[in-house]
Design a protein around this motif. Structure first.
Motif, PDB file in Angstrom:
ATOM      1  N   GLY A  44       0.809  -1.213   0.000  1.00  9.28           N
ATOM      2  CA  GLY A  44       0.000   0.000   0.000  1.00  9.28           C
ATOM      3  C   GLY A  44       0.840   1.260   0.000  1.00  9.28           C
ATOM      4  N   ASP A  45       2.011   1.206   0.616  1.00  7.51           N
ATOM      5  CA  ASP A  45       2.895   2.369   0.669  1.00  7.51           C
ATOM      6  C   ASP A  45       3.327   2.793  -0.734  1.00  7.51           C
ATOM      7  OD1 ASP A  45       4.636   4.253   2.229  1.00  7.51           O
ATOM      8  OD2 ASP A  45       6.179   3.150   1.132  1.00  7.51           O
ATOM      9  N   GLU A  46       3.658   1.836  -1.583  1.00 11.56           N
ATOM     10  CA  GLU A  46       4.061   2.164  -2.954  1.00 11.56           C
ATOM     11  C   GLU A  46       2.852   2.504  -3.829  1.00 11.56           C
ATOM     12  OE1 GLU A  46       7.150   2.763  -4.286  1.00 11.56           O
ATOM     13  OE2 GLU A  46       7.558   2.717  -2.148  1.00 11.56           O
ATOM     14  N   TRP A  47       1.717   1.848  -3.589  1.00 11.79           N
ATOM     15  CA  TRP A  47       0.511   2.092  -4.388  1.00 11.79           C
ATOM     16  C   TRP A  47       0.084   3.558  -4.330  1.00 11.79           C
ATOM     17  CZ3 TRP A  47      -4.758   2.717  -2.461  1.00 11.79           C
ATOM     18  CH2 TRP A  47      -5.709   2.801  -3.485  1.00 11.79           C
ATOM     19  N   VAL A  48       0.170   4.191  -3.163  1.00 11.87           N
ATOM     20  CA  VAL A  48      -0.297   5.575  -3.011  1.00 11.87           C
ATOM     21  C   VAL A  48       0.699   6.612  -3.533  1.00 11.87           C
ATOM     22  CG1 VAL A  48      -1.733   4.971  -1.035  1.00 11.87           C
ATOM     23  CG2 VAL A  48       0.561   5.875  -0.648  1.00 11.87           C
ATOM     24  N   GLY A  49       1.755   6.173  -4.213  1.00 11.76           N
ATOM     25  CA  GLY A  49       2.748   7.096  -4.748  1.00 11.76           C
ATOM     26  C   GLY A  49       2.263   7.915  -5.933  1.00 11.76           C
ATOM     27  N   LYS A  50       1.038   7.688  -6.360  1.00 14.23           N
ATOM     28  CA  LYS A  50       0.435   8.401  -7.489  1.00 14.23           C
ATOM     29  C   LYS A  50      -1.028   8.635  -7.120  1.00 14.23           C
ATOM     30  CE  LYS A  50       0.066   7.736 -12.487  1.00 14.23           C
ATOM     31  NZ  LYS A  50       0.266   6.736 -13.556  1.00 14.23           N
ATOM     32  N   SER A  51      -1.662   9.616  -7.708  1.00 14.94           N
ATOM     33  CA  SER A  51      -3.044   9.960  -7.372  1.00 14.94           C
ATOM     34  C   SER A  51      -3.939   8.721  -7.340  1.00 14.94           C
ATOM     35  CB  SER A  51      -3.580  10.960  -8.399  1.00 14.94           C
ATOM     36  OG  SER A  51      -4.918  11.292  -8.097  1.00 14.94           O
ATOM     37  N   TYR A  52      -4.730   8.578  -6.268  1.00 13.80           N
ATOM     38  CA  TYR A  52      -5.599   7.423  -6.080  1.00 13.80           C
ATOM     39  C   TYR A  52      -6.851   7.836  -5.328  1.00 13.80           C
ATOM     40  CZ  TYR A  52      -4.284   7.359  -1.178  1.00 13.80           C
ATOM     41  OH  TYR A  52      -4.101   7.700   0.141  1.00 13.80           O
ATOM     42  N   SER A  53      -7.832   6.949  -5.313  1.00 15.03           N
ATOM     43  CA  SER A  53      -9.003   7.139  -4.461  1.00 15.03           C
ATOM     44  C   SER A  53      -9.359   5.797  -3.842  1.00 15.03           C
ATOM     45  CB  SER A  53     -10.190   7.688  -5.259  1.00 15.03           C
ATOM     46  OG  SER A  53     -10.617   6.743  -6.210  1.00 15.03           O
ATOM     47  N   GLY A  54      -9.983   5.842  -2.679  1.00 15.84           N
ATOM     48  CA  GLY A  54     -10.354   4.605  -1.991  1.00 15.84           C
ATOM     49  C   GLY A  54      -9.234   4.072  -1.127  1.00 15.84           C
ATOM     50  N   THR A  55      -9.373   2.823  -0.748  1.00 14.46           N
ATOM     51  CA  THR A  55      -8.396   2.195   0.140  1.00 14.46           C
ATOM     52  C   THR A  55      -7.766   0.979  -0.527  1.00 14.46           C
ATOM     53  OG1 THR A  55     -10.092   0.801   1.146  1.00 14.46           O
ATOM     54  CG2 THR A  55      -9.616   2.890   2.244  1.00 14.46           C
ATOM     55  N   PHE A  56      -6.624   0.585   0.007  1.00 19.27           N
ATOM     56  CA  PHE A  56      -5.946  -0.625  -0.450  1.00 19.27           C
ATOM     57  C   PHE A  56      -6.660  -1.800   0.204  1.00 19.27           C
ATOM     58  CE2 PHE A  56      -2.881  -3.950  -0.716  1.00 19.27           C
ATOM     59  CZ  PHE A  56      -2.127  -3.685  -1.842  1.00 19.27           C
ATOM     60  N   ASP A  57      -7.229  -2.682  -0.605  1.00 17.45           N
ATOM     61  CA  ASP A  57      -7.953  -3.859  -0.105  1.00 17.45           C
ATOM     62  C   ASP A  57      -7.844  -4.937  -1.173  1.00 17.45           C
ATOM     63  OD1 ASP A  57      -9.706  -5.815   0.817  1.00 17.45           O
ATOM     64  OD2 ASP A  57     -11.242  -4.387   1.407  1.00 17.45           O
ATOM     65  N   SER A  58      -6.919  -5.856  -0.977  1.00 20.57           N
ATOM     66  CA  SER A  58      -6.641  -6.848  -2.004  1.00 20.57           C
ATOM     67  C   SER A  58      -6.501  -8.229  -1.386  1.00 20.57           C
ATOM     68  CB  SER A  58      -5.355  -6.469  -2.759  1.00 20.57           C
ATOM     69  OG  SER A  58      -5.130  -7.342  -3.841  1.00 20.57           O
ATOM     70  N   THR A  59      -7.001  -9.244  -2.095  1.00 19.04           N
ATOM     71  CA  THR A  59      -6.949 -10.623  -1.613  1.00 19.04           C
ATOM     72  C   THR A  59      -6.301 -11.517  -2.662  1.00 19.04           C
ATOM     73  OG1 THR A  59      -8.972 -10.270  -0.336  1.00 19.04           O
ATOM     74  CG2 THR A  59      -8.311 -12.551  -0.724  1.00 19.04           C
ATOM     75  N   LEU A  60      -5.282 -12.234  -2.249  1.00 19.44           N
ATOM     76  CA  LEU A  60      -4.602 -13.213  -3.083  1.00 19.44           C
ATOM     77  C   LEU A  60      -5.191 -14.580  -2.739  1.00 19.44           C
ATOM     78  CD1 LEU A  60      -2.188 -13.828  -5.020  1.00 19.44           C
ATOM     79  CD2 LEU A  60      -0.793 -14.099  -2.954  1.00 19.44           C
ATOM     80  N   VAL A  61      -5.686 -15.311  -3.752  1.00 17.72           N
ATOM     81  CA  VAL A  61      -6.389 -16.577  -3.523  1.00 17.72           C
ATOM     82  C   VAL A  61      -5.630 -17.720  -4.197  1.00 17.72           C
ATOM     83  CG1 VAL A  61      -8.589 -17.801  -3.782  1.00 17.72           C
ATOM     84  CG2 VAL A  61      -8.576 -15.310  -3.521  1.00 17.72           C
ATOM     85  N   THR A  62      -5.393 -18.789  -3.448  1.00 16.18           N
ATOM     86  CA  THR A  62      -4.727 -19.962  -4.024  1.00 16.18           C
ATOM     87  C   THR A  62      -5.716 -20.770  -4.851  1.00 16.18           C
ATOM     88  OG1 THR A  62      -5.278 -21.521  -2.237  1.00 16.18           O
ATOM     89  CG2 THR A  62      -3.263 -20.175  -1.955  1.00 16.18           C
ATOM     90  N   PRO A  63      -5.216 -21.641  -5.707  1.00 16.93           N
ATOM     91  CA  PRO A  63      -6.112 -22.616  -6.344  1.00 16.93           C
ATOM     92  C   PRO A  63      -6.686 -23.528  -5.250  1.00 16.93           C
ATOM     93  CG  PRO A  63      -3.943 -22.586  -7.407  1.00 16.93           C
ATOM     94  CD  PRO A  63      -3.834 -21.764  -6.162  1.00 16.93           C
ATOM     95  N   ALA A  64      -7.719 -24.271  -5.589  1.00 17.70           N
ATOM     96  CA  ALA A  64      -8.289 -25.224  -4.625  1.00 17.70           C
ATOM     97  C   ALA A  64      -7.328 -26.400  -4.453  1.00 17.70           C
ATOM     98  CB  ALA A  64      -9.645 -25.709  -5.117  1.00 17.70           C
ATOM     99  N   TRP A  65      -7.131 -26.796  -3.194  1.00 18.21           N
ATOM    100  CA  TRP A  65      -6.313 -27.967  -2.880  1.00 18.21           C
ATOM    101  C   TRP A  65      -7.205 -29.058  -2.325  1.00 18.21           C
ATOM    102  CZ3 TRP A  65      -2.714 -24.107  -0.196  1.00 18.21           C
ATOM    103  CH2 TRP A  65      -1.645 -23.768  -1.026  1.00 18.21           C
ATOM    104  N   ARG A  66      -6.879 -30.299  -2.643  1.00 13.30           N
ATOM    105  CA  ARG A  66      -7.629 -31.428  -2.109  1.00 13.30           C
ATOM    106  C   ARG A  66      -7.234 -31.638  -0.654  1.00 13.30           C
ATOM    107  NH1 ARG A  66     -10.970 -33.201  -5.007  1.00 13.30           N
ATOM    108  NH2 ARG A  66     -11.357 -35.266  -4.188  1.00 13.30           N
ATOM    109  N   VAL A  67      -8.234 -31.909   0.177  1.00  5.88           N
ATOM    110  CA  VAL A  67      -8.010 -32.208   1.592  1.00  5.88           C
ATOM    111  C   VAL A  67      -8.869 -33.414   1.971  1.00  5.88           C
ATOM    112  CG1 VAL A  67      -7.379 -29.876   2.332  1.00  5.88           C
ATOM    113  CG2 VAL A  67      -9.788 -30.541   2.295  1.00  5.88           C
ATOM    114  N   THR A  68      -8.563 -33.985   3.123  1.00  8.60           N
ATOM    115  CA  THR A  68      -9.330 -35.107   3.647  1.00  8.60           C
ATOM    116  C   THR A  68     -10.138 -34.627   4.836  1.00  8.60           C
ATOM    117  OG1 THR A  68      -7.615 -36.637   2.930  1.00  8.60           O
ATOM    118  CG2 THR A  68      -9.181 -37.443   4.583  1.00  8.60           C
TER     119      THR A  68
END
Length: 152
Positions: A44-68
């Motif tokens: 977020g610190d680098e993201w705001v280095g240029k004009s922006y609006s709103g907030t930093f809110d991002s989600t990184l999602v893994t592929p589905a993994w098999r579980v038991t």
């Protein structure tokens, strides 16, 4: 995720240590010693280095993994988290497409290290997905690398 900002740092970004460290010297990025080659960073610190609006809110999602179902699994990853309020990092887990549930929350600095979280897989579950969610604004950053899930 807000709009605008520095394109390279809009949400989770895959980067190299050399590129990320050079983006802003003297902010501790070189201390990310557990991640090498290409890793994920929410900065977020680098993201705001240029004009922006709103907030930093991002989600990184893994592929589905098999579980038991009814067993335990161990989530492992390396991380480096630098905190400034109101930033927050959350590790969330969902099973079979259900609602994600937080299993770890970062609200304070975490030196570069390996993490290990034991997950209780619900009876009957067959898949899981892991989410790394970072919220904040003109705050610091969070790196994640080498994510794996193994049976306990």
């Amino acid at each position: 995720m807000g709009t605008g900002g520095v394109t390279e740092w809009c949400g989770w970004t895959f980067t190299t240590d050399e590129f990320w460290t050079a983006s802003e010297r003297s902010q501790g990025r070189e201390n990310n010693i557990r991640a090498r080659n290409v890793f994920a960073v929410a900065d977020g610190d680098e993201w705001v280095g240029k004009s922006y609006s709103g907030t930093f809110d991002s989600t990184l999602v893994t592929p589905a993994w098999r579980v038991t179902g009814g067993s335990t699994a161990v989530l492992r990853y390396t991380t480096y988290y630098r905190q400034e309020a109101p930033q927050k990092g959350e590790v969330l887990v969902s099973y079979d497409g259900g609602a994600p549930v937080a299993v770890k929350t970062y609200t304070g600095d975490v030196a570069s290290r390996a993490e290990s979280i034991t997950l209780q897989v619900p009876a009957g579950a067959t898949t899981t997905q892991i989410r790394f969610r970072c919220t904040g604004g003109n705050n610091w950053y969070w790196t994640v690398d080498a994510v794996s899930l193994t049976a306990a």
